[in-house]
Design a protein around this motif. Structure first.
Motif, PDB file in Angstrom:
ATOM      1  N   ASP A   1      97.041  21.027  61.381  1.00  0.00           N
ATOM      2  CA  ASP A   1      98.417  21.170  60.914  1.00  0.00           C
ATOM      3  C   ASP A   1      99.231  22.066  61.832  1.00  0.00           C
ATOM      4  OD1 ASP A   1      97.943  20.986  57.296  1.00  0.00           O
ATOM      5  OD2 ASP A   1      98.199  19.448  58.823  1.00  0.00           O
ATOM      6  N   SER A   2      98.608  23.099  62.374  1.00  0.00           N
ATOM      7  CA  SER A   2      99.328  24.017  63.249  1.00  0.00           C
ATOM      8  C   SER A   2      99.803  23.324  64.517  1.00  0.00           C
ATOM      9  CB  SER A   2      98.428  25.208  63.603  1.00  0.00           C
ATOM     10  OG  SER A   2      99.101  26.077  64.492  1.00  0.00           O
ATOM     11  N   ILE A   3      98.914  22.568  65.166  1.00  0.00           N
ATOM     12  CA  ILE A   3      99.304  21.913  66.416  1.00  0.00           C
ATOM     13  C   ILE A   3     100.319  20.799  66.160  1.00  0.00           C
ATOM     14  CG2 ILE A   3      97.436  20.183  66.486  1.00  0.00           C
ATOM     15  CD1 ILE A   3      97.275  20.790  69.532  1.00  0.00           C
ATOM     16  N   TRP A   4     100.186  20.100  65.033  1.00  0.00           N
ATOM     17  CA  TRP A   4     101.184  19.092  64.668  1.00  0.00           C
ATOM     18  C   TRP A   4     102.548  19.734  64.487  1.00  0.00           C
ATOM     19  CZ3 TRP A   4     101.320  13.769  63.959  1.00  0.00           C
ATOM     20  CH2 TRP A   4     102.440  13.273  63.303  1.00  0.00           C
ATOM     21  N   TYR A   5     102.563  20.866  63.811  1.00  0.00           N
ATOM     22  CA  TYR A   5     103.823  21.559  63.562  1.00  0.00           C
ATOM     23  C   TYR A   5     104.486  21.969  64.867  1.00  0.00           C
ATOM     24  CZ  TYR A   5     107.181  24.773  61.494  1.00  0.00           C
ATOM     25  OH  TYR A   5     108.345  25.401  61.129  1.00  0.00           O
ATOM     26  N   GLU A   6     103.674  22.460  65.816  1.00  0.00           N
ATOM     27  CA  GLU A   6     104.228  22.893  67.102  1.00  0.00           C
ATOM     28  C   GLU A   6     104.761  21.709  67.902  1.00  0.00           C
ATOM     29  OE1 GLU A   6     103.922  26.785  66.384  1.00  0.00           O
ATOM     30  OE2 GLU A   6     104.665  25.960  68.275  1.00  0.00           O
ATOM     31  N   MET A   7     104.037  20.601  67.886  1.00  0.00           N
ATOM     32  CA  MET A   7     104.415  19.446  68.695  1.00  0.00           C
ATOM     33  C   MET A   7     105.532  18.625  68.061  1.00  0.00           C
ATOM     34  SD  MET A   7     102.583  19.688  71.406  1.00  0.00           S
ATOM     35  CE  MET A   7     102.760  18.058  72.153  1.00  0.00           C
ATOM     36  N   PHE A   8     105.636  18.628  66.746  1.00  0.00           N
ATOM     37  CA  PHE A   8     106.613  17.803  66.053  1.00  0.00           C
ATOM     38  C   PHE A   8     107.466  18.660  65.119  1.00  0.00           C
ATOM     39  CE2 PHE A   8     105.033  13.765  67.482  1.00  0.00           C
ATOM     40  CZ  PHE A   8     103.696  13.993  67.728  1.00  0.00           C
ATOM     41  N   ILE A   9     107.930  19.775  65.615  1.00  0.00           N
ATOM     42  CA  ILE A   9     108.634  20.732  64.762  1.00  0.00           C
ATOM     43  C   ILE A   9     109.914  20.158  64.183  1.00  0.00           C
ATOM     44  CG2 ILE A   9     109.876  21.796  66.699  1.00  0.00           C
ATOM     45  CD1 ILE A   9     109.475  24.492  65.201  1.00  0.00           C
ATOM     46  N   LYS A  10     110.545  19.271  64.924  1.00  0.00           N
ATOM     47  CA  LYS A  10     111.786  18.693  64.402  1.00  0.00           C
ATOM     48  C   LYS A  10     111.517  17.849  63.170  1.00  0.00           C
ATOM     49  CE  LYS A  10     114.449  18.691  68.688  1.00  0.00           C
ATOM     50  NZ  LYS A  10     115.198  17.864  69.675  1.00  0.00           N
ATOM     51  N   GLY A  11     110.401  17.170  63.159  1.00  0.00           N
ATOM     52  CA  GLY A  11     110.053  16.357  62.002  1.00  0.00           C
ATOM     53  C   GLY A  11     109.510  17.160  60.853  1.00  0.00           C
ATOM     54  N   LYS A  12     108.912  18.325  61.166  1.00  0.00           N
ATOM     55  CA  LYS A  12     108.360  19.234  60.155  1.00  0.00           C
ATOM     56  C   LYS A  12     107.367  18.547  59.217  1.00  0.00           C
ATOM     57  CE  LYS A  12     112.341  22.327  60.208  1.00  0.00           C
ATOM     58  NZ  LYS A  12     113.401  22.971  59.426  1.00  0.00           N
TER      59      LYS A  12
END
Length: 611
Positions: free
Chosen positions: A225-236
């Motif tokens: 979840d952390s890496i997803w959040y960093e890579m796709f922060i605009k989508g959240k």
């Protein structure tokens, strides 16, 4: 082969019909009404129909803001129907948003074939089923004007996906793309029939890969979840939390559908979920055992939530034997179990807060109505060691109380005292921060426009906020703010830093603030349709409102019964609300998934807090 299909005749003067007035159905209705189309909504539930009409009336202008080049200069009307035949008369477009059960959808399209006009486009909002699966009882001619038309969650996401039934006439797609753009949505067309459309197949692939990563022990949910959040922060969007939110049993059910259709292996997806989670009762947020995340990190049903306690005030007005000292402080579990009467014999208690450091609760008592005998007390959470913080008579009618944990101060709105006051936790350093008039004069004291009720202090903004509810049900309520530090050379009665945050409110009562999202929440006890509600507005760094709708704030939940108290449990994405009808409600912070966790007609609840 040349298409024989022609656009519906005079469609701009014909209604759009939505079947289903639920959460998504009413949003679909609002989209088309904002584009100037008259909308009809059919639903068997009178309550749902009423809520749908209210939602459209309230939000149509907000949806209209999404339309860059509006074809129709005015908004369309909204009508609701119980009878399907009446609803679809002369419709040019019918969108079904009925429950996700295939037989219901099959029967719906069979009825539409005979009831709707022959040139009417028939669409399904379903994301679970292809429209071809719904057409077993209709003719080939009808199949040619049926398609999937799947919306997500407007107005936050103004995306609609269009997909063929396998029989749909091709020109229909360009026609519906153009109409969708006119309504402020962004249309995407699936080039062929596909379970899951476009985005849901993207998500399905991510979901399967996440489970594979977990089963191969390449990573853990927190890191994923952390890496997803960093890579796709605009989508959240966080995949593991997303699946826990949906429910792992639902994830497995949907995944089985793909497995059967595509001949995939279930070893690292459904079998993995079954063995490691489902068999152990770990279903996600709805399970006390958690899901991919352990219970302590699962929104809404965590160990932390189970260990927390709700402290709520019963003012005593509905007691079997009402009296001036019939008020009580109750302890209730997050599930709504009444655990204990912590303190009885309270003189109309109204506001409560807890200091997490000292583990003490602070509460206000209004005293006998009409007498200046209000007080503030503190005690241990078990009701022992009661101490007087503000002596009876030092305040008139104290209402909501708020804690500034950093400064170790409490703030209180004093209703008939016409003021906001502050003091240290032991009652010392008593200060008057706001003074709206002379409470010793009946003329001022009886002026409801000067009464201070709700209270929230926000050190990060350097401000405190309070409500002045105005005349009962009068739509003249105001939320004000002022600086925590009184301007130099100014007094409580002439300070020049007071700002109106929102005004013309039905009857605002209690306040709370979420630091994480910079959102101010309040209850409103005013008249229907917009009173008796839970509301919110975002604030900027200066503490000013950032309107997100034409109303200037969001109505998150309605139809309460004399709404009073609220408290936030942000760690668990939860808000608790009380009303004088003896009810305690629990919902997500956005107002969704509201449930009544406790109800007793012999109680009348005011303040509430979580400790």
């Amino acid at each position: 082969m040349t298409s024989l299909w022609q656009p519906p005749k005079d469609y701009r003067n014909r209604p759009v019909v939505v079947l289903g007035a639920g959460v998504l159905g009413r949003r679909i209705a609002c989209i088309w009404a904002s584009a100037g189309y008259n909308v009809r909504v059919r639903d068997p539930s009178a309550e749902q129909r009423e809520a749908c009409a209210a939602y459209v009336h309230e939000n149509v202008a907000l949806y209209g803001d999404n339309i860059a080049n509006k074809v129709n200069s005015t908004y369309g009307g909204i009508e609701t129907f119980e009878d399907l035949k009446e609803a679809v008369i002369n419709a040019w477009l019918v969108i079904e948003a009925v429950p996700e059960r295939i037989q219901i959808k099959i029967d719906t399209f069979e009825s539409l074939e005979s009831l709707a006009p022959a040139d009417c486009i028939l669409a399904s909002n379903s994301s679970s089923y292809k429209s071809s699966e719904m057409l077993t009882k209709v003719s080939d001619a009808t199949k040619a004007r049926v398609l999937n038309m799947h919306y997500y969650m407007p107005p936050q996401i103004m995306v609609v996906e269009l997909m063929t039934s396998g029989f749909t006439e091709k020109p229909i797609f360009q026609f519906m793309v153009d109409r969708s753009k006119e309504a402020g949505t962004n249309p995407y067309v699936a080039r062929k029939e596909s379970t899951g459309f476009i985005f849901n197949r993207l998500w399905a692939a991510v979901k399967r890969e996440v489970l594979t990563i977990l089963s191969e022990e390449v990573s853990v949910p927190e890191e994923i979840d952390s890496i997803w959040y960093e890579m796709f922060i605009k989508g959240k969007f966080q995949p593991c939390k997303g699946m826990d939110s949906v429910g792992l049993d639902t994830v497995a059910f949907i995944e089985n559908h793909y497995i059967a259709e595509r001949g995939l292996s279930s070893e690292k997806t459904v079998d993995y979920l079954q063995k490691n989670y489902l068999d152990q009762g770990k279903l996600g947020n709805k399970s006390a055992k958690g899901g991919l995340y352990p219970p302590a990190q699962t929104n809404g049903n965590s160990t932390a939530a189970a260990e927390s306690k709700i402290y709520v005030l019963d003012i005593g007005l509905s007691a079997r034997n009402p009296s001036a000292t019939a008020g009580e402080i109750l302890r209730v579990s997050p599930s709504g179990q009444l655990e204990k009467v912590v303190l009885a014999g309270q003189a109309y208690p109204d506001g409560i807060t807890v200091d997490p450091v000292s583990k003490r609760m602070f509460w206000t008592t209004m005293g006998v109505p009409g007498k200046p005998d209000g007080a503030v007390y503190s005690a241990n959470l078990d009701g022992t060691d009661i101490q007087t913080v503000i002596s009876p008579g030092a305040v008139n009618t104290p209402k909501q109380i708020a804690l500034d944990q950093e400064a170790k101060k409490i703030y209180v709105s004093d209703r008939e005292g016409l003021r906001v006051v502050r003091c240290s936790l032991d009652g010392s350093d008593f200060e008057v921060l706001i003074q709206n008039g002379d409470s010793t004069k009946a003329e001022d004291r009886q002026d409801l426009m000067k009464w201070c009720v709700g209270m929230a202090v926000v050190p990060s903004l350097g401000k405190f906020f309070w409500t002045q509810k105005g005349i009962s049900k009068g739509n003249k309520g105001v939320i004000y703010s002022a600086n925590i530090t009184t301007p130099a050379n100014k007094s409580a009665s002439d300070r020049d830093d007071i700002q109106r945050v929102r005004d013309n409110l039905p009857e605002p009562i209690d306040l709370e603030f979420d630091e994480k999202t910079s959102t101010l929440y309040w209850t409103d006890r005013g008249e229907l349709p917009w009173g008796n509600s839970l509301n919110s507005v975002k604030l900027d760094a200066a503490g000013l409102a950032v309107p997100s709708s034409s109303r200037g704030y969001e109505i998150l939940s309605r139809n309460l019964n004399e709404a009073i108290g609220l408290t936030l449990d942000t760690k668990n994405n939860t808000i608790y609300i009380t009303d004088l009808g003896g009810n305690i409600y629990k919902s997500d912070l956005d107002g969704k998934n509201r449930v009544k966790i406790y109800s007793n007609e012999e109680r009348a609840f005011t303040g509430i807090t979580v400790a």
